[in-house]
Design an enzyme around this catalytic site. Structure first.
Site, short mmCIF file in Angstrom:
data_model
loop_
_atom_site.label_atom_id
_atom_site.label_comp_id
_atom_site.label_asym_id
_atom_site.label_seq_id
_atom_site.Cartn_x
_atom_site.Cartn_y
_atom_site.Cartn_z
N ILE A 147 -15.39 31.34 28.51
CA ILE A 147 -15.09 30.90 29.88
C ILE A 147 -16.24 31.49 30.26
O ILE A 147 -17.24 31.47 31.03
CB ILE A 147 -13.73 30.36 30.62
CG1 ILE A 147 -13.25 29.61 29.33
CG2 ILE A 147 -14.16 30.14 31.87
CD1 ILE A 147 -11.93 29.33 30.09
N GLU B 129 4.57 46.83 14.81
CA GLU B 129 6.28 46.84 15.38
C GLU B 129 6.74 45.39 14.20
O GLU B 129 7.38 44.59 15.16
CB GLU B 129 6.39 46.63 16.30
CG GLU B 129 6.25 48.40 16.87
CD GLU B 129 6.68 48.85 18.38
OE1 GLU B 129 8.43 48.29 18.40
OE2 GLU B 129 6.82 49.78 18.89
N THR C 48 4.56 42.64 11.84
CA THR C 48 3.28 41.34 11.82
C THR C 48 3.58 40.23 12.31
O THR C 48 4.86 39.66 11.68
CB THR C 48 2.78 41.87 10.36
OG1 THR C 48 3.28 41.10 9.40
CG2 THR C 48 1.84 43.25 9.82
N GLU D 39 3.52 37.38 9.73
CA GLU D 39 4.03 37.29 8.36
C GLU D 39 5.08 37.65 8.85
O GLU D 39 6.39 36.62 8.47
CB GLU D 39 2.83 37.62 7.65
CG GLU D 39 1.58 37.01 7.70
CD GLU D 39 0.82 37.60 8.90
OE1 GLU D 39 -0.37 36.78 8.98
OE2 GLU D 39 1.31 38.99 9.29
#
Length: 389
Positions: free
Chosen positions: A337, A363, A365, A367
């Protein structure tokens, strides 16, 4: 079901909001200038001065138990405070805190490590991550062998927050290879004077981790935190101590960023009208507002579970995952924007873009959070119906 803040919560929240607006936001231009010059954005002496100013109003050790001189605030209250601090990218944090696992120290260790850390006289770091053991903490290879009454530590740690500034570390080492994480990892309190070395790691953002090297570092047995072989349990307590606070801080950043996007949309004119009139811009702002609202309740719900004493790990993983993904989507929209100016280092949007990217890594991921959430659901430890059943 009452979603309103109590008078105390509102009073504390408003004080922090005012503190951020009057004391922290005015520093932003100078912090950006320093960072462009490859200097610390908020030098240690200025951070300490701000912390002492907050302390004069009673804000010291927000989650530190009152018996140790802290405020002992609830998880919900702390989440509200983190959101307010997140409204600025200036790396401010309240003083008077110590790592939660330091409260497992014995009386003598508390005098040497815990109390000086709370008072600000000492700085600590938590050292478990290694070059080959990031998300898989059980794969650590740093070892400690017993030598008479001492232990000898050898190994390397990496991406350790505060590792280059700390004067002692809580380092996790394998003391029994056969048992490994199941009773074979021990936590040691190791002073820098014992001989470990640190080297800063340059990153794309302002997070300043370090690599720690231990070469035959001798540690007396009285420096074992907790029990021999029980270190992995302490590590998991540290890692899970407050994942909800990371997306809480991102929540404040997103609120501020979308506010900037709204102002830009209303004032930037193209083809004879404000860009706020274009549906593409409107949808970016609408989607961001919906995601901010969802994140707010995920964070507060996780914090409420912490306060209630319930198992909050699943809810914290949900908040951490959603917060990391959506905060990055939101800051990307806000940069879009702002166009070319958003990409420059003159505005803080680019700065937040780099900072919020870290939320998807440290701390736990994205995944790892997905793995945790899916495992909890598939094994029946959690339900898609949530806490309301």
């Amino acid at each position: 079901m009452d979603f309103s803040l109590s008078p105390e919560e509102r009073e504390v929240r408003d004080w922090v909001r005012t503190f951020v607006r009057k004391e922290i936001m005015p520093l932003e231009a100078e912090v950006l200038r320093r960072e462009r010059a490859n200097q610390p954005g908020l030098p240690v002496d200025e951070l300490k001065a701000l912390q002492l100013k907050a302390k004069d109003s009673g804000f010291w050790g927000v989650q530190t138990p009152q018996e140790y001189g802290g405020m002992g605030l609830s998880a919900v209250m702390t989440a509200l405070l983190e959101a307010e601090l997140g409204r600025s990218f200036v790396p401010f944090r309240f003083g008077g805190a110590a790592d939660n696992i330091l409260y497992h120290a014995n009386d003598e260790q508390k005098q040497r490590y815990l109390l000086p850390t709370i008072s600000g006289e000492r700085k600590s770091c938590f050292a478990i991550t290694e070059p080959g053991a990031g998300s898989d903490a059980k794969a650590i290879r740093t070892s400690a062998r017993q030598d008479g009454a001492d232990w000898i530590i050898n190994g390397e740690k990496t991406f350790i927050t505060g590792g280059h500034e700390a004067d002692f570390t809580m380092v996790f080492a394998v003391t029994d290879k056969e048992k490994g994480a199941n009773g074979g990892v021990t936590c040691f309190l190791v002073d820098r004077e014992a001989g470990w070395k640190s080297e800063p790691i340059d990153t794309m953002g302002q997070w300043g981790p370090a690599a720690l090297v231990f070469e035959d570092v001798r540690v007396p047995r009285e420096n074992i935190l907790g029990e021999v072989g029980r270190g992995f349990e302490l590590a998991m307590q540290w890692i899970g101590r407050g994942r909800y606070l990371l997306p809480a801080r991102a929540l404040g950043a997103c609120e501020r960023l979308v506010g900037m996007a709204i102002e830009q949309a209303n004032t930037r004119v193209t083809f004879g009208k404000p860009i706020a009139d274009y549906q593409a811009i409107q949808w970016m702002i609408a989607d961001s507002a919906v995601e901010i609202e969802a994140l707010r309740w995920l964070v507060l719900h996780a914090a409420w579970l912490v306060d209630s004493g319930a198992d909050s790990r699943h809810a914290q993983s949900v908040a951490k995952l959603f917060g990391g993904v959506k905060a990055n989507e939101i800051v990307d929209r806000v940069l879009q924007i702002h166009g070319g100016m958003g990409y420059t280092r003159e505005l803080p949007v680019e700065r937040w873009y780099r900072e919020l990217r870290l939320l998807r890594i440290y701390e736990g991921t994205d995944e790892i959070q997905r793995r945790t959430i899916a495992r909890n659901l598939l094994k029946g430890h959690a339900s898609v119906s949530g806490t309301l059943g």
